[in-house]
Design an enzyme around this catalytic site. Structure first.
Site, PDB file in Angstrom:
ATOM      1  N   GLY B  89      -5.128   3.167   1.665  1.00 32.69           N
ATOM      2  CA  GLY B  89      -4.545   4.503   1.577  1.00 32.69           C
ATOM      3  C   GLY B  89      -3.191   4.444   2.264  1.00 32.69           C
ATOM      4  O   GLY B  89      -2.453   3.483   2.073  1.00 32.69           O
ATOM      5  N   SER B 121      -5.919  -3.366   1.478  1.00 33.13           N
ATOM      6  CA  SER B 121      -4.636  -2.652   1.438  1.00 33.13           C
ATOM      7  C   SER B 121      -4.258  -2.196   2.860  1.00 33.13           C
ATOM      8  O   SER B 121      -4.072  -3.042   3.727  1.00 33.13           O
ATOM      9  CB  SER B 121      -4.743  -1.503   0.431  1.00 33.13           C
ATOM     10  OG  SER B 121      -3.493  -0.927   0.203  1.00 33.13           O
ATOM     11  N   ALA B 122      -4.156  -0.906   3.133  1.00 33.24           N
ATOM     12  CA  ALA B 122      -3.817  -0.459   4.494  1.00 33.24           C
ATOM     13  C   ALA B 122      -4.788  -1.033   5.528  1.00 33.24           C
ATOM     14  O   ALA B 122      -4.400  -1.323   6.665  1.00 33.24           O
ATOM     15  CB  ALA B 122      -3.820   1.066   4.566  1.00 33.24           C
ATOM     16  N   HIS B 158      -0.484  -5.850  -1.929  1.00 37.19           N
ATOM     17  CA  HIS B 158       0.106  -5.469  -3.233  1.00 37.19           C
ATOM     18  C   HIS B 158       1.440  -6.180  -3.434  1.00 37.19           C
ATOM     19  O   HIS B 158       2.376  -5.579  -3.965  1.00 37.19           O
ATOM     20  CB  HIS B 158       0.373  -3.966  -3.322  1.00 37.19           C
ATOM     21  CG  HIS B 158      -0.793  -3.090  -2.991  1.00 37.19           C
ATOM     22  ND1 HIS B 158      -1.839  -2.865  -3.862  1.00 37.19           N
ATOM     23  CD2 HIS B 158      -1.077  -2.357  -1.872  1.00 37.19           C
ATOM     24  CE1 HIS B 158      -2.703  -2.024  -3.295  1.00 37.19           C
ATOM     25  NE2 HIS B 158      -2.273  -1.711  -2.093  1.00 37.19           N
ATOM     26  N   GLU B 193      -1.880  -8.857  -5.903  1.00 33.75           N
ATOM     27  CA  GLU B 193      -3.079  -8.113  -6.321  1.00 33.75           C
ATOM     28  C   GLU B 193      -4.163  -9.106  -6.722  1.00 33.75           C
ATOM     29  O   GLU B 193      -3.928  -9.962  -7.573  1.00 33.75           O
ATOM     30  CB  GLU B 193      -2.777  -7.229  -7.544  1.00 33.75           C
ATOM     31  CG  GLU B 193      -1.643  -6.260  -7.372  1.00 33.75           C
ATOM     32  CD  GLU B 193      -2.013  -5.020  -6.615  1.00 33.75           C
ATOM     33  OE1 GLU B 193      -2.949  -5.089  -5.784  1.00 33.75           O
ATOM     34  OE2 GLU B 193      -1.363  -3.989  -6.829  1.00 33.75           O
TER      35      GLU B 193
END
Lengths: 234, 234
Positions: B89, B121-122, B158, B193
């Protein structure tokens, strides 16, 4: 003296030279008599402050551009300057160094006091209340996210709708929607490349070769064309 | 017990369901007996923590996923959990809330102490030493940029080379080069990714359906394929 600010999305547009697209607006800001413009090169990361000063002196002609890094006392330079210009680059590094050199409050007070202020890209970002809504990567931790707050809305420079195909990351509009979700009272002005804001006293006009997209939690993104009066976002 | 971390670039790849591309790696991380996994949903901004917990429970099957927001005492939940998962997020909001709930040091100590830790991700960003090299927009000011530091290199999730045509902003590689210019000692692992890192004790392997690009101030960006041993970046 009513304050006068010029806030650009970017230093150039496709096919124009450094600050070339803003020449008539810079003339409006600085007037016809020669001014001493204190230049803040802090946002530069991968090129030198000397190089930066040269680029800017080439883009703002007819005035005396003095980068604060040449002064043994940047505070005095800002105090004595006729105008202030903050260049683009990395917003985190810019804010970090504005605090390190203790210039944030001084620039705010001089700009609100009426000396011409201009910024582009990261330099426009810091004219807003907080180091939010920048597109830049956090490469350093600044002492605070509080910035100049010359206007009460946030600015997103280089605003663009386009998105690399097949990429899982968010679009720019989605990123800004995250900001407005956490900050429902605050407007964000997405300045497209070539767009600029001219502030004079309590009036703010959108001008330049492109428009802007306005974001707020309680409404859909709204497009504004060059020539729009955005004083309600002051 | 040697520590064990699973750090994913993203929650999904093109054409796969939520965390689906990482199923075998999650099995490696959590083992075959049912675990209570404390889930940190804080990075979610535009959807609810309840929804987030449901998505994750659908992606990590066979285990008991408990989001910290259901607990009146998140600290005790983390202390009693068998494993910890931090979802993606917005990284700024995630770090802001990890400090607000006083969980940063506790998660660090439990993960280094050997309970399985995963992030995507985060959630992978915060496994690195600092809230730098995230792609996310700064939508809130966290108490500090210091993060978990489970590894000594920074992560850029990413990671992508592509860039919208005609846009004046920087490429991802240029953004990361700004970071390495200011932080010449630090490596940045750009996880494409589908790529992921598996840490076990002092070993770190690059795995998944894509590779990574490594950035450092003193050398050109270097590509690594899945299967590479990246223990030197621990």
């Amino acid at each position: 003296m009513p304050r006068r600010h010029l806030l650009l999305s970017s230093s150039r547009t496709a096919g124009t030279g450094y600050l070339e697209h803003a020449h008539e607006h810079i003339e409006w800001l600085l007037g016809s008599t020669k001014k001493t413009v204190a230049f803040i090169p802090f946002a530069a990361v991968r090129f030198s402050w000397d190089e930066y000063e040269k680029m800017v002196a080439g883009g703002i002609t007819g005035h005396n551009i003095v980068s604060v890094h040449h002064s043994s006392n940047p505070v005095d330079l800002i105090k004595g300057a006729d105008a202030i210009a903050i260049g683009g680059g990395n917003t985190f590094q810019l804010v970090h160094l504005l605090y390190q050199y203790d210039l944030m409050e001084l620039i705010r007070s001089r700009a609100l006091g009426g000396i011409p202020f201009m910024g582009w890209s990261a330099g426009s970002n810091v004219a807003a209340p907080r180091l939010c809504t920048t597109n830049d990567m956090p490469i350093v931790e600044p002492a605070s996210f509080e910035t100049l707050g010359l206007i009460s809305s946030q600015i997103n420079p280089h605003y663009i709708d386009q998105h690399p195909a097949g990429h899982m990351g968010e679009t720019r509009a989605e990123r800004l929607a995250e900001f407005t979700a956490l900050n429902p009272q605050t407007h964000v002005i997405g300045l497209r490349e070539g767009a600029l804001l001219k502030v004079e006293g309590s009036q703010m006009m959108l001008e330049g070769s492109a428009g802007a997209c306005l974001f707020h939690q309680e409404s859909k993104p709204k497009e504004f064309a060059a020539g729009s009066d955005l004083s309600f976002l002051m």
